[in-house]
Design a protein around this motif. Structure first.
Motif, PDB file in Angstrom:
ATOM      1  N   TRP A 210      -7.238  -3.608   4.510  1.00 51.46           N
ATOM      2  CA  TRP A 210      -5.804  -3.404   4.315  1.00 51.46           C
ATOM      3  C   TRP A 210      -5.086  -3.265   5.650  1.00 51.46           C
ATOM      4  CZ3 TRP A 210      -9.278   0.458   2.876  1.00 51.46           C
ATOM      5  CH2 TRP A 210      -9.208   1.633   3.602  1.00 51.46           C
TER       6      TRP A 210
ATOM      7  N   THR B 120      -2.861   0.849  -1.860  1.00 51.91           N
ATOM      8  CA  THR B 120      -2.302   1.570  -3.001  1.00 51.91           C
ATOM      9  C   THR B 120      -3.259   1.428  -4.189  1.00 51.91           C
ATOM     10  OG1 THR B 120      -1.061  -0.294  -3.893  1.00 51.91           O
ATOM     11  CG2 THR B 120       0.045   1.046  -2.200  1.00 51.91           C
ATOM     12  N   PRO B 121      -3.140   2.304  -5.184  1.00 54.66           N
ATOM     13  CA  PRO B 121      -4.046   2.233  -6.335  1.00 54.66           C
ATOM     14  C   PRO B 121      -3.951   0.919  -7.116  1.00 54.66           C
ATOM     15  CG  PRO B 121      -2.937   4.354  -6.272  1.00 54.66           C
ATOM     16  CD  PRO B 121      -2.289   3.490  -5.219  1.00 54.66           C
ATOM     17  N   ASP B 122      -2.834   0.199  -6.980  1.00 53.46           N
ATOM     18  CA  ASP B 122      -2.671  -1.061  -7.722  1.00 53.46           C
ATOM     19  C   ASP B 122      -2.918  -2.284  -6.827  1.00 53.46           C
ATOM     20  OD1 ASP B 122      -0.387  -0.595  -6.245  1.00 53.46           O
ATOM     21  OD2 ASP B 122       0.998  -1.181  -7.824  1.00 53.46           O
ATOM     22  N   SER B 123      -3.760  -2.111  -5.806  1.00 49.38           N
ATOM     23  CA  SER B 123      -4.204  -3.207  -4.923  1.00 49.38           C
ATOM     24  C   SER B 123      -3.094  -3.798  -4.059  1.00 49.38           C
ATOM     25  CB  SER B 123      -4.885  -4.319  -5.727  1.00 49.38           C
ATOM     26  OG  SER B 123      -6.005  -3.805  -6.398  1.00 49.38           O
ATOM     27  N   CYS B 124      -2.090  -3.024  -3.770  1.00 52.05           N
ATOM     28  CA  CYS B 124      -1.047  -3.436  -2.834  1.00 52.05           C
ATOM     29  C   CYS B 124      -1.334  -2.785  -1.482  1.00 52.05           C
ATOM     30  CB  CYS B 124       0.334  -3.020  -3.340  1.00 52.05           C
ATOM     31  SG  CYS B 124       0.853  -3.886  -4.836  1.00 52.05           S
TER      32      CYS B 124
ATOM     33  N   LYS C 240       1.991  -7.370  -1.686  1.00 56.24           N
ATOM     34  CA  LYS C 240       1.197  -7.645  -2.884  1.00 56.24           C
ATOM     35  C   LYS C 240       0.619  -9.047  -2.790  1.00 56.24           C
ATOM     36  CE  LYS C 240       1.563  -7.688  -7.934  1.00 56.24           C
ATOM     37  NZ  LYS C 240       0.460  -6.785  -8.171  1.00 56.24           N
TER      38      LYS C 240
ATOM     39  N   THR D  68       7.038  -7.327  -1.655  1.00 48.83           N
ATOM     40  CA  THR D  68       7.764  -7.057  -2.893  1.00 48.83           C
ATOM     41  C   THR D  68       8.868  -6.022  -2.697  1.00 48.83           C
ATOM     42  OG1 THR D  68       6.181  -5.375  -3.601  1.00 48.83           O
ATOM     43  CG2 THR D  68       5.795  -7.651  -4.346  1.00 48.83           C
TER      44      THR D  68
END
Length: 125
Positions: A7, A76-80, A106, A115
Motif C-alpha cells: 500500500w 483500509t478495511p475495504d482494500s482501498c 481504489k 475516489t
C-alpha cells in the motif's frame, strides 16, 4: 521501495504521478478519477470526473510546482489506500504556500483511481 508494504508503494507511486501530471498538464488528470469521484477543494465540493477536471483546470494560475515534504499511506478495511500529503507549492510568481492533501485510492477495473480527495492550503489567519 521493495521493502515497503504494497500500500505504501502504490500510494507513493500515485502521489508522484498525480503531482507530475498536475504540474505539467492538469488536463490529463481526468485519467485518475471515475464518475463517482468526489473532490473538496478549499471547502468547495465537486463530484464526478468532469466537474473535478473542470475545477482543477480552471484554477487561476499558469504554472505551478509542488514540493512534497511528507506522505503517509494506510490500507483500509475495504482494500482501498488512504494517502495524506504535506508539502509546499509555488504558483506563478506568488509566494510559496504550504498545503495538505488527502486521497482515497481504489482499484477500479485493474487501475488505481482517486475516489475521494481533499485539498487545503496551510493558511493561518
Amino acid at each position: 521501495m521493495g521493502d515497503k508494504p504494497i500500500w505504501e508503494q502504490i500510494g507513493s507511486s500515485f502521489v508522484q504521478h498525480y503531482y507530475q501530471l498536475f504540474d505539467a498538464d492538469r488536463t490529463q488528470l481526468g485519467a485518475i478519477y471515475i464518475d463517482a469521484s468526489c473532490l473538496t477543494w478549499e471547502g468547495q465540493q465537486f463530484q464526478g470526473k468532469a466537474a473535478i477536471v473542470e475545477k482543477l483546470t480552471s484554477l487561476p494560475f499558469q504554472k505551478i510546482q509542488h514540493s512534497i515534504t511528507a506522505q503517509d499511506h494506510q490500507p483500509t478495511p475495504d482494500s482501498c489506500i488512504l494517502s495524506m500529503v504535506v508539502g509546499q507549492l509555488k504558483a506563478d510568481d506568488d509566494q510559496i504556500l504550504g498545503f495538505q492533501q488527502t486521497f482515497l485510492l481504489k482499484n477500479f477495473q485493474g487501475a488505481w483511481v482517486c475516489t475521494n480527495e481533499v485539498f487545503r492550503l496551510a493558511l493561518h489567519n
